[in-house]
Design a protein around this motif. Sequence first.
Motif, mmCIF file in Angstrom:
data_model
loop_
_atom_site.group_PDB
_atom_site.id
_atom_site.type_symbol
_atom_site.label_atom_id
_atom_site.label_comp_id
_atom_site.label_asym_id
_atom_site.label_seq_id
_atom_site.Cartn_x
_atom_site.Cartn_y
_atom_site.Cartn_z
ATOM 1 N N HIS A 232 -5.967 12.737 11.414
ATOM 2 C CA HIS A 232 -6.877 12.410 10.550
ATOM 3 C C HIS A 232 -8.063 13.071 10.598
ATOM 4 O O HIS A 232 -8.771 13.597 9.585
ATOM 5 C CB HIS A 232 -7.518 10.730 10.727
ATOM 6 N N LYS A 233 -8.289 13.719 11.677
ATOM 7 C CA LYS A 233 -9.414 14.866 11.771
ATOM 8 C C LYS A 233 -9.061 16.082 11.381
ATOM 9 O O LYS A 233 -9.802 17.040 11.005
ATOM 10 C CB LYS A 233 -9.927 14.906 13.453
ATOM 11 N N ALA A 234 -7.621 16.478 11.405
ATOM 12 C CA ALA A 234 -7.187 17.937 10.861
ATOM 13 C C ALA A 234 -6.693 18.037 9.470
ATOM 14 O O ALA A 234 -7.010 19.231 9.027
ATOM 15 C CB ALA A 234 -5.844 17.996 11.918
ATOM 16 N N VAL A 235 -6.550 16.700 8.900
ATOM 17 C CA VAL A 235 -6.179 17.126 7.340
ATOM 18 C C VAL A 235 -6.878 16.243 6.439
ATOM 19 O O VAL A 235 -7.567 15.313 6.867
ATOM 20 C CB VAL A 235 -4.715 16.966 7.335
ATOM 21 N N ASN A 236 -6.889 16.681 5.081
ATOM 22 C CA ASN A 236 -7.597 15.741 4.063
ATOM 23 C C ASN A 236 -6.861 14.730 3.321
ATOM 24 O O ASN A 236 -7.170 14.208 2.537
ATOM 25 C CB ASN A 236 -8.440 16.713 3.286
ATOM 26 N N ILE A 237 -5.542 14.698 3.410
ATOM 27 C CA ILE A 237 -4.402 14.055 2.804
ATOM 28 C C ILE A 237 -4.486 12.577 3.550
ATOM 29 O O ILE A 237 -4.695 12.727 4.887
ATOM 30 C CB ILE A 237 -3.283 14.553 2.394
ATOM 31 N N PRO A 238 -4.019 11.838 2.801
ATOM 32 C CA PRO A 238 -3.959 10.370 3.357
ATOM 33 C C PRO A 238 -2.760 10.054 4.258
ATOM 34 O O PRO A 238 -1.945 10.781 4.450
ATOM 35 C CB PRO A 238 -3.713 9.396 2.091
ATOM 36 N N ILE A 239 -3.015 9.150 5.358
ATOM 37 C CA ILE A 239 -2.112 9.091 6.177
ATOM 38 C C ILE A 239 -1.369 7.702 6.149
ATOM 39 O O ILE A 239 -2.248 6.801 6.105
ATOM 40 C CB ILE A 239 -2.769 9.241 7.572
ATOM 41 N N ILE A 240 -0.054 7.647 6.707
ATOM 42 C CA ILE A 240 0.293 5.886 6.759
ATOM 43 C C ILE A 240 0.766 6.042 8.269
ATOM 44 O O ILE A 240 1.429 6.962 8.773
ATOM 45 C CB ILE A 240 1.659 5.796 5.950
ATOM 46 N N GLY A 241 0.155 5.181 8.946
ATOM 47 C CA GLY A 241 0.354 5.298 10.516
ATOM 48 C C GLY A 241 1.315 4.036 10.982
ATOM 49 O O GLY A 241 1.499 2.900 10.440
ATOM 50 N N LEU A 242 2.217 4.369 11.681
ATOM 51 C CA LEU A 242 3.234 3.643 12.308
ATOM 52 C C LEU A 242 3.698 4.069 13.696
ATOM 53 O O LEU A 242 3.418 5.114 14.093
ATOM 54 C CB LEU A 242 4.417 3.650 11.555
ATOM 55 N N GLY A 243 4.059 3.119 14.539
ATOM 56 C CA GLY A 243 4.564 3.371 15.825
ATOM 57 C C GLY A 243 4.172 2.048 16.673
ATOM 58 O O GLY A 243 2.986 1.952 17.214
ATOM 59 N N GLY A 244 5.095 1.278 16.884
ATOM 60 C CA GLY A 244 4.871 0.112 17.763
ATOM 61 C C GLY A 244 3.805 -0.781 17.305
ATOM 62 O O GLY A 244 3.525 -1.789 18.035
ATOM 63 N N ILE A 245 3.714 -1.021 15.967
ATOM 64 C CA ILE A 245 2.698 -2.197 15.438
ATOM 65 C C ILE A 245 3.459 -3.553 15.424
ATOM 66 O O ILE A 245 4.696 -3.730 14.821
ATOM 67 C CB ILE A 245 2.295 -1.796 13.940
ATOM 68 N N MET A 246 3.063 -4.290 16.316
ATOM 69 C CA MET A 246 3.654 -5.771 16.475
ATOM 70 C C MET A 246 2.856 -6.792 15.774
ATOM 71 O O MET A 246 3.315 -7.771 15.382
ATOM 72 C CB MET A 246 3.695 -6.010 18.028
ATOM 73 N N ASN A 247 1.324 -6.859 15.467
ATOM 74 C CA ASN A 247 0.454 -7.773 15.065
ATOM 75 C C ASN A 247 -0.622 -6.997 14.320
ATOM 76 O O ASN A 247 -0.637 -5.892 14.223
ATOM 77 C CB ASN A 247 0.056 -8.428 16.262
ATOM 78 N N ALA A 248 -1.505 -7.754 13.689
ATOM 79 C CA ALA A 248 -2.697 -7.517 13.074
ATOM 80 C C ALA A 248 -3.395 -6.569 13.689
ATOM 81 O O ALA A 248 -3.996 -5.654 13.165
ATOM 82 C CB ALA A 248 -3.339 -8.580 12.332
ATOM 83 N N ILE A 262 -0.120 1.228 6.877
ATOM 84 C CA ILE A 262 0.547 1.222 7.973
ATOM 85 C C ILE A 262 1.797 0.700 7.707
ATOM 86 O O ILE A 262 2.357 0.194 6.533
ATOM 87 C CB ILE A 262 0.096 0.044 9.031
ATOM 88 N N GLN A 263 3.040 1.208 8.389
ATOM 89 C CA GLN A 263 4.232 0.536 8.352
ATOM 90 C C GLN A 263 4.585 -0.177 9.699
ATOM 91 O O GLN A 263 4.285 0.334 10.782
ATOM 92 C CB GLN A 263 5.349 1.782 8.109
ATOM 93 N N VAL A 264 5.444 -1.183 9.446
ATOM 94 C CA VAL A 264 5.736 -2.200 10.573
ATOM 95 C C VAL A 264 7.558 -1.889 10.701
ATOM 96 O O VAL A 264 8.238 -1.942 9.431
ATOM 97 C CB VAL A 264 5.642 -3.560 9.953
ATOM 98 N N GLY A 265 7.724 -1.503 11.835
ATOM 99 C CA GLY A 265 9.201 -1.126 11.911
ATOM 100 C C GLY A 265 10.004 -2.066 12.957
ATOM 101 O O GLY A 265 10.336 -3.151 12.500
ATOM 102 N N THR A 266 10.160 -1.659 14.109
ATOM 103 C CA THR A 266 10.861 -2.617 15.189
ATOM 104 C C THR A 266 10.691 -3.728 15.343
ATOM 105 O O THR A 266 11.291 -4.728 15.492
ATOM 106 C CB THR A 266 10.802 -1.685 16.454
ATOM 107 N N ALA A 267 9.157 -4.402 14.935
ATOM 108 C CA ALA A 267 8.642 -5.861 14.981
ATOM 109 C C ALA A 267 9.417 -6.787 14.154
ATOM 110 O O ALA A 267 9.657 -7.837 14.416
ATOM 111 C CB ALA A 267 7.205 -5.859 14.965
#
Lengths: 304, 258
Positions: A232-248, A262-267
Motif C-alpha cells: 500500500h505504501k509502495a504503489v498507487n493501484i488498489p489492493i485486495i487483501g487476503l491471507g488467513g482472514i477468519m472473521n470481521a 478482502i478475500q476470504v479463503g480457507t475459512a
Amino acid sequence: MVNLTTQIGNLKLKNPVLTASGTFGYGVEFADFIDLSRLGGIVVKAVTGKNREGNPYPRMAETPSGMLNSVGLQNKGVDHFVKEIYPAIKDLNTCLIVNVSGSTIEEYVEVAEKINELEKIPAIELNISCPNVKHGGMAFGTVAASASEVTAAVRAVYNKDLIVKLSPNVTSIADIAKAVADGGADSLSLINTLLGMAIDINRQRPVLATITGGLSGPAIKPVALRMVWQVHKAVNIPIIGLGGIMNANDAIEFLLAGASAIQVGTANFIDPAVTMKILEGIEAYMRLYKIQSVKDLVGALKNE
Amino acid sequence: MAARKFIHDFVVRKNIRLNPRHFVLELTPPEKLPAIFPGQFVQVLVEDTGSTFLRRPFSIHFIDHSSNLLKLMIQIKGEGTRKLSRLMEGDRINLIYPLGNSFILESISPVLLIGGGCGVAPLLFLAQQFNLRDIRPTILIGGKTKKDLLDVEEYMKLGDVLISTEDGSDGEKGLVTEHSILKTGISAFNKIYTCGPESMMKKIAEITGKAGVDCEVSLENTMACGFGVCLCCVTPTVHGNERVCVEGPVFNTKELRW
C-alpha cells in the motif's frame, strides 16, 4: 445506513467481501449455505489452457492454525469453463472474477483472451503465485522482470479489469508490486500461500506427495497483513487483501492496512457461511465507530 | 442437482464408550432430519483445541428418523477425536451434512458387507436399509482382537455376522481378507460392500475382481472442506482425479485406478 461499496480499479463492488480462488469452487457449491448475491464478488477456481489433473494425493496437511495444500491447479481447462461452467454461474448477481493461470506466457494470454469474451466476467485475477506447479505459477511471480512481462503480455490482449495475485515467497513484495503495476495491472491481490512442508515422523516421509505445498489459514495472517501494508505504501493501484482472514476483525485489519477489499479463503472450509458473518461484522464495526463509507477505512491506519 | 446440505448445531443425547479407543455419539438436530442415505458423511467442527483447525469427517453410522437421531461411530486418533470423546449429554456440536454420495443398494440377495476396525461404521446404516428391502445381509467384521470388534450385537440384529480376529480371540483367526467366506463363498454374492483400512479394501477389490463380483468401497481420504471446493481429497479414477467428498466417498472398484 453505512456505505459498503468499494472500488477496485474500474470494478465497483457492492461490498468489500470477496472469496478467494480455490476455496469457493465456482460459487454454486455454497448456494445451500449463503445468499451468493450478497457477496462483493467471487473469484472462481484457477482456469488454465488445457485440462489439468493436478498433483497426486495426498494434497493436504493440517498444520497449527492452518493447512498446507498441493492441489496443483486441477481444472478442466478454459474451453470447458466457457462452455459448461460460465452459463451456470453468469447470473449469480455478484461480481465474477476468473483466476487465470498457466505454465507459459502464451498459455496465460490464451486463457485471458478467451475470458475477455465473456460478458458477465468483468475482471480476471492473474495467478503468478501458485506454489504447486512445476512450470509457471510462482516462477513468474517471484522475479520482478518476469512478473512485469507476463502482466504486460496479458494486458495487451485483455481490456477489462486486470488484477494480479502476488506471491509472498519473495524478498521484497514492494518491488514485485511496482513491477506488476508498471506492467499494466489495474489492481493487486495478495497474498497467495506461503511455501511450506510437513513431515510424518512415524513414516519418516513428507505428508504431501509433492513434499512442499502452500500454507494458508490464520497462521499466515500477520505476514499477509504486513505485506499489504508494505505494498500500500509502495504503489498507487488498489489492493485486495487476503491471507488467513477468519472473521470481521481480521478483515478490518486488512482494510486499515490499505486493502480496498478482502478475500476470504480457507475459512470457507470450516464455516461455509463465514463470508456473511464477516460482512455483517464489518457493517457493525462501521456503525460502532461512525464510519460512513468503507472507503474511509481503507489505509486509515494511524501511525503517529 | 445434489440434495440440500445443512449446517446445524446438534445436541448430544448419548456418548457411548465401546472400548478405550472407540465411542458412539447419538445426536439430534434442531429440526427434522432430512433424507440421508447410507455411505454419506458429516463434517464435525471441533472447537478450541491447540492442534486442530479443520473439521473432522465421519461416516454416518446410523439414522433413526423415528427418534430424530443421527449416530456417529468414532475412533480416537488425535486431539480432535479425543476432544469429541469427552462430549457429554446436552453438549452441542456443529455439523455440515449430509455430504457425499451413497452406496447403491442391490435389490437381490445375497449381499456381503465387510468392515475392518472402525470401517464397520457406515455398514450398520447400510444393513438397516437392506432390511427395509427384505434383505438380510451377511456381515463380515474384522478386528485385531475380540476387544476391537465394535458393537457386534447391533450388527447381529440386522444381518448374519461372521467374525475374524488377527489373534484368533473370536471367529476365524487371521486378517479379515483371509476369512474363508472370501475363499470359497465369494461368487455366491451379488454384491460386496466394504469399508476399512485402504490396504484391506484394495485386497478385497482384488479378490472380488478375480471372482467377477461387483464391489463398492467407501474411501476415507484426508479432506479440508468436505463439500467439493478444495480438491484435496481426490482419488485417481477412470474419469481422472475425482473428489472423494462429492463423487465419493463410495466408489465401485471398477472405477478406481488401484
